[in-house]
Design a protein around this motif. Structure first.
Motif, mmCIF file in Angstrom:
data_model
loop_
_atom_site.group_PDB
_atom_site.id
_atom_site.type_symbol
_atom_site.label_atom_id
_atom_site.label_comp_id
_atom_site.label_asym_id
_atom_site.label_seq_id
_atom_site.Cartn_x
_atom_site.Cartn_y
_atom_site.Cartn_z
ATOM 1 N N ASP A 1 -60.783 -26.317 18.939
ATOM 2 C CA ASP A 1 -60.317 -26.627 20.076
ATOM 3 C C ASP A 1 -59.125 -25.827 20.551
ATOM 4 N N LYS B 1 -59.354 -25.482 24.921
ATOM 5 C CA LYS B 1 -58.559 -26.486 25.532
ATOM 6 C C LYS B 1 -57.184 -26.663 25.196
ATOM 7 N N ARG B 2 -56.696 -26.616 24.097
ATOM 8 C CA ARG B 2 -55.473 -26.693 23.549
ATOM 9 C C ARG B 2 -54.633 -25.798 24.264
ATOM 10 N N THR C 1 -66.003 -22.480 17.207
ATOM 11 C CA THR C 1 -66.287 -22.453 18.568
ATOM 12 C C THR C 1 -67.482 -21.802 18.914
#
Length: 427
Positions: free
Chosen positions: A56, A59-60, A374
């Motif tokens: 994440d 996007k974070r 990822t």
């Protein structure tokens, strides 16, 4: 944000300066290698790993370049690391398509009772001795089939694992900045067609370092994400400027990161300190036990089970969940041990007097989502604007082999059908 990146670059520069006197940074080139005529017309794959880049993070922390490129290509909701979710096992799983228990790197540190030797990731002799590593890494598969490869610091790439090294590689060190690594990749792609690598593996450690030292939810880790995102943007732009056809990028990580409870660690059961009966190997998120007298295994297991706390589980290795592929039936090199103590996140095992880091990994990614990694991909071989479900990291290997037209020459755990949908159909 720019101030944070500049500070991180300055910090790296000081580290680099301190290492200058002792680190050999010279590239190693294997003489006599060249692409076959057929290989010269094949696509290129640049496979980039950013250690500890949690699923994440982009996007974070708004990693603009990675989001832009993957939005136009492939985004996985997450990639599932192999167990344990530790650096060396997972980098070798990504590059061989095998689970750790099948390729032999079951931890960053372990003892091989058949060899009577210890493997440690920090030991240069181990790292460059291919006899520790099972499977055929992608660079070896490529080289054996007449396609030149190169690697910048990927786990095992300075070894002769699989019988052959990349044509161009560097022994591991952390002296190069991300921007310097970008320049080295670009320079490889400027080589004449017969010498130019078509498979390049590239490794960045900075995000993992920040996650360990400061934790995943900090400005320092955000800055490290932006540092690598900037490097990726620079790499893509400079590769595009070369005008090469059919260059494909795969961005992966080995695992995620979680803030652990270092202030109240779990105590290692006292019985295990009897070295006449046991050896144990503690990565803090997994404790592996080797029982020297096999007749004691069941009684020791029952004793540990009876006295455990609610903060961890005790498993006979052969009873570990099948989906983890880390049980006795999988342990092809007999390196795991017979009993496993598995803490429940964010708990860790810690010997008295030892220190830990703020952030850690190694937990079961099916239970602890912060362990998830990822996967992004973009380039002419990949479909556009496609989001795919989570998948195991062993399935990256057959995708790369398919793009490069390489024949997989020994059994692997990964399956092309898992990710076949991300590739464009040949016309």
């Amino acid at each position: 944000m720019k101030r944070g990146i500049h500070f991180l670059l300055l910090l790296i520069s000081f580290t680099v300066f301190a290492q200058q006197a002792t680190v050999d940074t010279a590239q190693i080139v294997i003489p006599g290698r060249q692409n076959t005529i057929e290989a010269q017309s094949k696509p290129y794959v640049i496979m980039i790993s950013t250690d500890g880049f949690r699923y994440d993070y982009a996007k974070r922390y708004n990693a603009e370049n990675l989001l832009k490129f993957s939005n136009n290509g492939i985004q996985a909701k997450a990639m599932i690391p192999s167990y344990p979710s530790i650096t060396f096992p997972n980098h070798w799983s990504l590059i061989t398509g095998l689970y750790p228990a099948h390729h032999g790197l079951i931890d960053n540190f372990f003892y091989d009772y058949k060899r009577n030797e210890t493997y440690a990731m920090s030991n240069k002799k181990n790292a460059e001795d291919g006899s520790w590593y099972g499977g055929t890494p992608l660079w070896g598969l490529a080289e054996k089939q007449g396609l030149v490869s190169a690697s910048l610091m990927w786990v095992g790439s300075a070894s002769d694992a699989g019988g052959i090294r990349p044509s161009y590689y560097y022994p591991y060190h952390e002296k190069f900045t991300p921007s310097e690594k970008v320049e080295k990749v670009v320079n490889w792609l400027k080589l004449p067609e017969d010498k130019r690598p078509h498979f390049i593996s590239l490794y960045f450690p900075e995000v993992d370092g920040s996650g360990h030292h400061y934790g995943p939810d900090t400005k320092e880790t955000e800055n490290a994400v932006h540092l690598i995102d900037h490097a990726i943007g620079d790499l893509v732009q400079k590769v595009n400027d070369l005008g090469l056809k059919n260059v494909n990028f795969i961005f992966v990580s080995d695992h995620g990161m979680i803030k652990v409870d270092g202030g109240a660690p779990l105590e290692i059961p006292a019985v295990l300190f009897d070295k006449s009966r046991f050896d144990f190997y503690n990565s803090q998120t997994l404790l592996r036990i080797y029982v020297k007298n096999p007749a004691e295994i069941k009684s020791v297991y029952k004793e540990l089970k009876a006295h455990k706390t609610e903060d961890y589980e005790v498993y006979l290795d052969k009873k570990l969940p099948r989906y983890l592929h880390f049980a006795t039936r999988d342990d092809q090199y007999h390196r795991i041990g017979q009993i496993l103590l598995i803490p429940k996140a964010p708990k860790i095992f810690l010997e008295k007097g030892k220190k830990t880091s703020v952030g850690k990994h190694g937990y079961n990614p099916k239970v602890v989502p912060e362990m998830k990694a990822t996967f992004y991909a973009w380039g002419p071989k990949f479909k556009n604007n496609l989001v795919v479900d989570e998948f195991a990291n062993i399935n990256v290997y057959p995708v790369v082999a398919e793009i490069l037209g390489l024949k997989i020459d020994q059994p692997i755990d990964g399956k092309l059908k898992v990710l076949k949908e991300i590739l464009k159909e040949e016309k």
